[in-house]
Scaffold this active site. Sequence first.
Site, PDB file in Angstrom:
ATOM      1  N   ARG A 129      73.344  -6.803  17.927  1.00  0.00           N
ATOM      2  CA  ARG A 129      72.175  -6.795  18.889  1.00  0.00           C
ATOM      3  C   ARG A 129      72.612  -7.108  20.308  1.00  0.00           C
ATOM      4  O   ARG A 129      73.040  -8.091  20.533  1.00  0.00           O
ATOM      5  CB  ARG A 129      71.121  -7.604  18.293  1.00  0.00           C
ATOM      6  CG  ARG A 129      69.835  -7.987  19.514  1.00  0.00           C
ATOM      7  CD  ARG A 129      68.965  -6.725  19.567  1.00  0.00           C
ATOM      8  NE  ARG A 129      67.833  -6.794  20.341  1.00  0.00           N
ATOM      9  CZ  ARG A 129      67.498  -6.761  21.580  1.00  0.00           C
ATOM     10  NH1 ARG A 129      68.829  -6.377  22.313  1.00  0.00           N
ATOM     11  NH2 ARG A 129      66.457  -7.211  22.137  1.00  0.00           N
ATOM     12  N   HIS A 132      71.275  -9.773  25.863  1.00  0.00           N
ATOM     13  CA  HIS A 132      69.996  -9.689  26.223  1.00  0.00           C
ATOM     14  C   HIS A 132      69.188 -11.162  26.416  1.00  0.00           C
ATOM     15  O   HIS A 132      69.646 -11.997  26.344  1.00  0.00           O
ATOM     16  CB  HIS A 132      69.188  -8.802  25.358  1.00  0.00           C
ATOM     17  CG  HIS A 132      68.669  -9.502  24.138  1.00  0.00           C
ATOM     18  ND1 HIS A 132      69.661  -9.689  23.128  1.00  0.00           N
ATOM     19  CD2 HIS A 132      67.356 -10.052  23.826  1.00  0.00           C
ATOM     20  CE1 HIS A 132      68.718 -10.231  22.198  1.00  0.00           C
ATOM     21  NE2 HIS A 132      67.512 -10.486  22.610  1.00  0.00           N
ATOM     22  N   HIS A 134      64.839 -12.651  27.209  1.00  0.00           N
ATOM     23  CA  HIS A 134      63.451 -12.341  27.234  1.00  0.00           C
ATOM     24  C   HIS A 134      62.461 -13.408  27.679  1.00  0.00           C
ATOM     25  O   HIS A 134      63.082 -14.521  27.769  1.00  0.00           O
ATOM     26  CB  HIS A 134      62.726 -11.733  25.955  1.00  0.00           C
ATOM     27  CG  HIS A 134      63.759 -12.161  24.949  1.00  0.00           C
ATOM     28  ND1 HIS A 134      63.207 -13.315  24.292  1.00  0.00           N
ATOM     29  CD2 HIS A 134      64.463 -11.677  24.062  1.00  0.00           C
ATOM     30  CE1 HIS A 134      63.948 -13.730  23.308  1.00  0.00           C
ATOM     31  NE2 HIS A 134      64.765 -12.644  23.007  1.00  0.00           N
ATOM     32  N   GLU A 138      62.833 -17.674  21.273  1.00  0.00           N
ATOM     33  CA  GLU A 138      63.173 -17.021  19.913  1.00  0.00           C
ATOM     34  C   GLU A 138      63.508 -17.888  18.970  1.00  0.00           C
ATOM     35  O   GLU A 138      64.323 -18.663  19.032  1.00  0.00           O
ATOM     36  CB  GLU A 138      64.315 -15.831  20.430  1.00  0.00           C
ATOM     37  CG  GLU A 138      64.875 -15.333  19.025  1.00  0.00           C
ATOM     38  CD  GLU A 138      65.934 -14.227  19.518  1.00  0.00           C
ATOM     39  OE1 GLU A 138      65.565 -13.441  20.500  1.00  0.00           O
ATOM     40  OE2 GLU A 138      67.075 -14.101  18.951  1.00  0.00           O
ATOM     41  N   HIS A 177      71.614 -14.394  25.283  1.00  0.00           N
ATOM     42  CA  HIS A 177      72.129 -14.475  23.884  1.00  0.00           C
ATOM     43  C   HIS A 177      72.413 -12.881  23.349  1.00  0.00           C
ATOM     44  O   HIS A 177      72.317 -11.937  23.763  1.00  0.00           O
ATOM     45  CB  HIS A 177      71.205 -14.996  23.203  1.00  0.00           C
ATOM     46  CG  HIS A 177      69.805 -14.463  22.881  1.00  0.00           C
ATOM     47  ND1 HIS A 177      68.962 -14.939  23.996  1.00  0.00           N
ATOM     48  CD2 HIS A 177      69.254 -13.571  22.017  1.00  0.00           C
ATOM     49  CE1 HIS A 177      67.634 -14.306  23.625  1.00  0.00           C
ATOM     50  NE2 HIS A 177      67.972 -13.374  22.465  1.00  0.00           N
ATOM     51  N   GLU A 200      60.119  -6.289  20.990  1.00  0.00           N
ATOM     52  CA  GLU A 200      61.702  -6.247  20.867  1.00  0.00           C
ATOM     53  C   GLU A 200      62.068  -5.210  21.418  1.00  0.00           C
ATOM     54  O   GLU A 200      63.224  -5.031  22.019  1.00  0.00           O
ATOM     55  CB  GLU A 200      62.041  -6.172  19.217  1.00  0.00           C
ATOM     56  CG  GLU A 200      63.444  -6.125  18.785  1.00  0.00           C
ATOM     57  CD  GLU A 200      64.327  -7.301  19.557  1.00  0.00           C
ATOM     58  OE1 GLU A 200      63.540  -8.496  19.756  1.00  0.00           O
ATOM     59  OE2 GLU A 200      65.396  -6.989  19.652  1.00  0.00           O
TER      60      GLU A 200
HETATM   61 MN    MN Z   1      66.439 -12.254  21.805  1.00  0.00          MN
END
Ligand code: MN
Length: 421
Positions: A129, A132, A134, A138, A177, A200
């Site tokens: 993943r 990124h 946000h 999380e 992360h 997401e």
């Molecule tokens: Mn994340």
Amino acid sequence: MSEPTNKKDNMMYPSRRSFLGAGSAAIAAAAIAALPAHGQSRQNVDKAEHDHSVSNPGQENQNLLAQNPNSNTPPPSDFGDVGPIWYSFDLVKKRIQEGGWTHQVTQREFPTSTEIAGVNMRLTAGSYREMHWHTADEWAYMLYGNARVTVLNPDGTIFIDDVSEGDLWVFPAGYPHSIQGLGPDGCEFLLVFNQGAFSEDNTFLLSEWVAHTPTDVLKKNFGLPESELQKLPTGSLYIFPSDLPKSLAEDKAQVGGRKVESTPQYTFKMRSMEPTKKTAGGEVRVVDSSNFPTSKHIAAGLVIVKPGAMRELHWHPNASEWQFYIKGKARMTVFMPVGNARTMDYNANDVGFVPAVAGHYVENTGDTDLVFLEMFATDRFMDISLNSWIRRTPVETVSAHLNLDAETIAKIPAEKQEVIR
Ligand code: MN
Ligand code: MN
């Protein structure tokens, strides 16, 4: 139908479905006899649910009905509307890319869940993943396999760790992360964000930032020649395959060893911790800021309910509850004013929702252990047990409310059990 006007009325269960109200003349007459003020008694509704009143000569979605018997034929105590309390990850679109997939249950699917959104993600071995960040915090629970996570602190120290089934991680809002699936078969995890409208598909991606920054600015910032910058991705990576990483120790050493290592810990072994509460009916493990200081904005309980047992009647004074069902079968009734109650059935991969301070229980309706997570967008896990409220209140007071004598009241468990049998 009139509102209940006194205690006696409150003890009755008026009809909550018009088709039942239009039942046979005999039932209607019996209802009037039993309950002069309005509606039908619990007894009448019970009867209606076992006679021709429940016949359904038209079309049915048999698969859905089989999943939700308590919605199709609700307990007679259900009434009115409490808003949506059920959804399933198996109803939402999967975003599939080479390396894995993701799908989410957010406020878009669950309009009343303003505080929490959830994502379920799969990464195959080696797949990322993308790096990124946000705007939401999380919180994640590993459902399967193994993963390596990294998160950078504002002071430049880095946290790198490996997680396995039953472990969790927390990444604070705005902290960048990454997540990578490890051997032998990657990983699957649940992500929870403390924003109901989180998506997401709407995170800050490393690839997109470099793709949308002028080349001469990148040249100045990175101190790299333009020839190298030509290799940068020009669009989003999001989920993509790669090679398995080196060992954890090698990765930590490669980035600078102890001197750049994060002091805060961002992972926690939830499933293997000692139960916070263990009873004959099951176990509850609570992780919040009291035992995992990093988790300042999301509190969680991992609940195991044995067959025949249930998460006792309770509510949470400080937050709404977002549930994820991992294993087994359950039913939950959510109680809201005025006299409203809704019962739904839950299976693995379903999501449950309980509005803040609403009363509820979760009963194991299967013949295997029921395992689910309860999550709250708050720093502390808090619940209030109906049993302990009843037993800590002077017995004359309780007796005046419930018409039970002192001897009977004394049989109700005085201590909060969390899971009761
Ligand atoms: Mn994340
Ligand atoms: Mn609860």
